[in-house]
Design a protein around this motif. Structure first.
Motif, short mmCIF file in Angstrom:
data_model
loop_
_atom_site.label_atom_id
_atom_site.label_comp_id
_atom_site.label_asym_id
_atom_site.label_seq_id
_atom_site.Cartn_x
_atom_site.Cartn_y
_atom_site.Cartn_z
N LEU A 1 39.25 40.27 31.63
CA LEU A 1 39.12 41.63 32.17
C LEU A 1 37.71 41.86 32.71
O LEU A 1 37.53 42.48 33.76
N ILE B 1 40.80 54.93 37.19
CA ILE B 1 41.74 54.27 36.28
C ILE B 1 41.53 54.76 34.85
O ILE B 1 42.47 54.97 34.09
N PHE C 1 44.85 56.51 33.75
CA PHE C 1 45.64 55.63 32.88
C PHE C 1 45.21 55.75 31.40
O PHE C 1 46.02 56.05 30.53
N HIS D 1 43.69 55.91 43.91
CA HIS D 1 44.26 55.28 42.71
C HIS D 1 45.15 54.10 43.11
O HIS D 1 45.06 53.02 42.54
N ARG D 2 45.97 54.33 44.12
CA ARG D 2 46.85 53.26 44.61
C ARG D 2 46.01 52.07 45.12
O ARG D 2 46.30 50.91 44.82
N MET E 1 44.48 50.19 42.24
CA MET E 1 45.46 49.40 41.51
C MET E 1 45.91 48.18 42.30
O MET E 1 46.19 47.13 41.73
N MET E 2 45.96 48.32 43.64
CA MET E 2 46.31 47.16 44.46
C MET E 2 45.24 46.08 44.31
O MET E 2 45.55 44.89 44.20
N LEU F 1 43.25 45.67 41.76
CA LEU F 1 43.30 45.13 40.40
C LEU F 1 44.50 44.18 40.24
O LEU F 1 44.38 43.10 39.66
N ARG F 2 45.62 44.59 40.75
CA ARG F 2 46.82 43.75 40.53
C ARG F 2 46.73 42.45 41.32
O ARG F 2 47.26 41.43 40.87
N ILE G 1 44.70 40.42 38.90
CA ILE G 1 45.35 40.14 37.62
C ILE G 1 46.58 39.24 37.79
O ILE G 1 46.76 38.27 37.07
N LEU G 2 47.41 39.58 38.76
CA LEU G 2 48.69 38.87 38.85
C LEU G 2 48.61 37.59 39.68
O LEU G 2 49.51 36.78 39.65
N ASN G 3 47.54 37.44 40.44
CA ASN G 3 47.40 36.18 41.17
C ASN G 3 46.50 35.21 40.43
O ASN G 3 45.92 34.35 40.98
#
Lengths: 262, 178
Positions: free
Chosen positions: B122, B137, B141, B165-166, B169-170, B172-173, B176-178
């Protein structure tokens, strides 16, 4: 608001955070139904938040923590007489022992009855376990399907094709995701009305010059993405309503949706 | 990526402890992070996490999937339980210094997180986030502000908050997800 507009709006992030008014949250839950791209988007958002929050979770002795929790929940269950098979079997075993010690000779029939009852409970527990395992396996399969579909949609060679409702069927729609490199097409037909009795929808791959339809088969009404092997040089897709087993050529009077690959 | 385990949640609602165990496994770490970010004390956060899951178990039938995600429902329980603790006499009597402002401050100053693998990742991700994203965030969140209250807190129009916010999050994701 269509799917892409809703995704771009930022409402889905707020939906997962719980930052929307209840009425709007309920609207989004409704929009999610039968809309796989939206469901996938919400899952990704949720997973991102969960990973983010997990980064601030202190290291703990998870087993000890869960044991404490289970001890409390198990105790509550026994007090409230709600069902917990493990507790119930333990209790029944204790009763059986009591009978066995005190009434071994005089109440043999009761003991037999208790044993039978215990055996029945064990069988039921095994059945419950099997049901749960089946459900877990089903859930895993659904997850795998979602992951496969998501990877396909994200693939750089995949193009999205909106199949718009045609004359007489304006409220119908469908979405195709076509990948000419993998020769696969995913189809979302959630926007089609239920096919009448004895009829089926049929998907057609079209070339435009010359205009030539090739059948990709009949498709059932479904809320899931349908995966279709497609080795054709598709330039457009159309869906017609045909006899139940399908037709050699499309019935253009029953052309429900049509979309051209850009 | 995995879908919400609706079958497990349904089984838990009907009193199945095995299903509850699996639900616990899936959500406990994220909820623990949210709780810890608010109370900033490991022992207290563990107690609250336990209370949260007792509430989830006892009140699971009140979760209405029409109103939102199970995670969102559990998130609200976690935030509320943590805020209740902060308002309690027990907390006010303690001498803990709670000067940390947001989740990044918590991440950087907490001794409880030094060895947590997730925290190490993180830290790498948030280094690349814009400072405004961290505030947004944190408020939306972690702190659980409503959309309108969050806009007031951050002194920006609500439309701007939603768009940013969108965007945050884009970013961050993708990390995180890649």
């Amino acid at each position: 608001m269509d799917t892409q507009e809703l995704i771009n709006s930022g409402d889905l992030e707020l939906y997962v955070c719980g930052a929307l008014e209840l009425e709007r949250s309920i609207e989004i839950t409704q929009a999610l139904k039968n809309n796989i791209p939206l469901q996938l988007e919400v899952q990704i958002i949720e997973e991102t938040y969960m990973k983010l929050a997990s980064g601030i979770a202190p290291t703990t002795n998870e087993v000890e923590l869960f044991d404490k929790l289970q001890a409390i929940i198990g105790k509550d269950n026994s007090e409230s007489n709600t069902s917990s098979w493990s507790n119930y079997i333990g209790w029944a075993a204790a009763v059986a022992l009591l009978f066995g010690g005190g009434y071994l000779y005089t109440n043999n029939a009761d003991l037999q009855e208790n044993n039978t009852s215990l055996e029945n409970q064990l069988v039921t527990t095994e059945q419950e376990k099997e049901i749960l395992n089946t459900e877990v396996e089903n859930t895993r399969q659904v997850n795998n399907d979602y992951e496969e579909a998501l990877a396909f949609i994200k693939n750089k060679n995949t193009v999205k094709v909106n199949l718009a409702g045609q004359k007489g069927f304006e409220s119908s729609y469908a979405t195709a995701f076509h990948n000419p490199v993998e020769n696969v097409t995913y189809l979302d037909v959630a926007g089609l009305p239920a096919a009448p009795q004895g009829k089926s929808y049929q998907l057609w791959s079209l070339t435009l010059n010359p205009l030539m339809p090739t059948s990709l088969g009949v498709v059932e009404n479904s809320n899931d993405l349908l995966r279709i092997e497609n080795t054709n040089s598709s330039e457009a897709f159309g869906i017609t309503l045909e006899e139940y087993e399908g037709a050699e050529g499309p019935n253009l009077e029953q052309l429900y949706t049509l979309g051209v690959i850009n | 990526m995995s879908a919400q385990p609706d079958l497990l949640i349904a089984r838990m609602k009907s009193g199945d402890q095995t299903a509850f165990t699996r639900v616990y496994d899936r959500y406990q770490e994220a909820l623990h992070g949210v709780i810890y970010n608010i109370v900033k004390n490991r022992d207290v956060s563990e107690e609250i996490l336990q209370d949260v899951f007792i509430k989830i178990w006892n009140n699971s039938e009140s979760y209405d999937s029409q109103q939102g995600r199970f995670f969102t429902w559990a998130l609200n329980i976690s935030r509320n339980a943590s805020i209740d603790y902060l308002r309690s006499k027990r907390h006010k009597d303690s001498l803990k210094n709670l000067s940390s402002d947001n989740f990044v401050d918590v991440l950087e100053t907490s001794d409880d997180l030094d060895t947590a693998t997730n925290a190490i990742y993180l830290k790498k991700w948030i280094e690349k986030l814009e400072p405004m994203c961290i505030k947004i965030i944190d408020v939306i969140f972690f702190k659980g502000f409503t959309f309108n209250d969050g806009a007031k807190e951050l002194e920006m129009p609500s439309g701007t908050l939603k768009t940013r916010h969108r965007k945050c999050m884009m970013a961050l994701r993708n990390m995180i997800l890649n």
